[in-house]
Design a protein around this motif. Sequence first.
Motif, short mmCIF file in Angstrom:
data_model
loop_
_atom_site.label_atom_id
_atom_site.label_comp_id
_atom_site.label_asym_id
_atom_site.label_seq_id
_atom_site.Cartn_x
_atom_site.Cartn_y
_atom_site.Cartn_z
N VAL A 163 -7.11 -14.98 -1.12
CA VAL A 163 -6.29 -13.88 -1.62
C VAL A 163 -5.23 -14.44 -2.56
O VAL A 163 -4.52 -15.38 -2.22
CB VAL A 163 -5.65 -13.11 -0.45
CG1 VAL A 163 -4.78 -11.98 -0.98
CG2 VAL A 163 -6.73 -12.56 0.49
N HIS A 207 -1.54 -6.22 -1.93
CA HIS A 207 -2.93 -5.90 -1.64
C HIS A 207 -3.00 -4.79 -0.60
O HIS A 207 -2.06 -4.57 0.18
CB HIS A 207 -3.67 -7.13 -1.13
CG HIS A 207 -3.71 -8.24 -2.13
ND1 HIS A 207 -4.62 -8.28 -3.16
CD2 HIS A 207 -2.92 -9.35 -2.26
CE1 HIS A 207 -4.41 -9.37 -3.89
NE2 HIS A 207 -3.38 -10.03 -3.38
N ASP A 215 -8.82 -4.06 -1.55
CA ASP A 215 -8.29 -3.38 -2.72
C ASP A 215 -9.22 -2.31 -3.28
O ASP A 215 -9.08 -1.92 -4.45
CB ASP A 215 -7.91 -4.39 -3.83
CG ASP A 215 -6.69 -5.22 -3.45
OD1 ASP A 215 -5.77 -4.66 -2.84
OD2 ASP A 215 -6.66 -6.43 -3.77
N LYS A 246 0.00 1.14 -1.52
CA LYS A 246 0.44 -0.10 -2.15
C LYS A 246 1.67 0.14 -3.03
O LYS A 246 2.60 -0.67 -3.03
CB LYS A 246 -0.70 -0.69 -2.99
CG LYS A 246 -1.79 -1.37 -2.19
CD LYS A 246 -3.02 -1.66 -3.02
CE LYS A 246 -2.76 -2.61 -4.15
NZ LYS A 246 -4.02 -2.97 -4.88
#
Length: 256
Positions: free
Chosen positions: A136, A141, A149, A159
Amino acid sequence: MCLILLAWQDNPDVPLIVAANRDEFFRRPTTGVHWWGTEPDVLAGRDELSGGTWMGVTAGKRFAAVTNFRDGAPAAGTLSRGDLPKDFLLGDLSAREYCDAATARGGEFGGFSLFVSDGSELWWTSNRGDTGPSMVQPGIHGLSNALLDTPWPKVVDGKAAFAEVAATDDGSADPEDYLAVLTDTTKAPSGSLPDTGVPRLFEKLLSSRFIRMGSYGTRASTVLRIRADGSLDLTERQFSWSGATSTTTHRIASST
């Protein structure tokens, strides 16, 4: 877990910030976040039906969280998805090594997406799709019952709201600010709903960050912060079908 909002190495004061909702049937026996008393010591809730967990952290700052994958396919796999974060937290493999192993064993579980961090790196994997394990990258995220995502409305809007809080958090922001993000009950517009193989009415009811569907809904909202100085705090708010039942916070002091 059905929604995980996460900031990884996006804030120099707090390298990992997580705000997550666990959605489950209210009848499923569960113990809220507590120290397991294991070696290494694990701070996590426990699914009393299978013995696993949906999210947790260790005193050594290992972190893991899992969501199921909703695609309308019949349930498959013989092992509980809750074993995936549990085994990482109790083990000593690096995040990359564990994701490789979990991916290789993917057929033993129902559909899942998994985050694991050993403190140095954060990795994600799933037994759906063809992306394989991936490290990541720093940033904000979101993960629901799909791949990392995937732009479901609750992920995109979640988010954005989460990022506003995380951007100014020096490690002392009120967890209530994150909990407010998690308790949003706004349903997605019908034209924006994903198609995951369940009836459209269910898609609508499942499209909010916080879910209430009678016997099923958000059982716990959790906020975790691991700071640059080695300290951490984890706040969990539990819910029954009738509303909030308790809020607890656990802390580890700075290691410096």
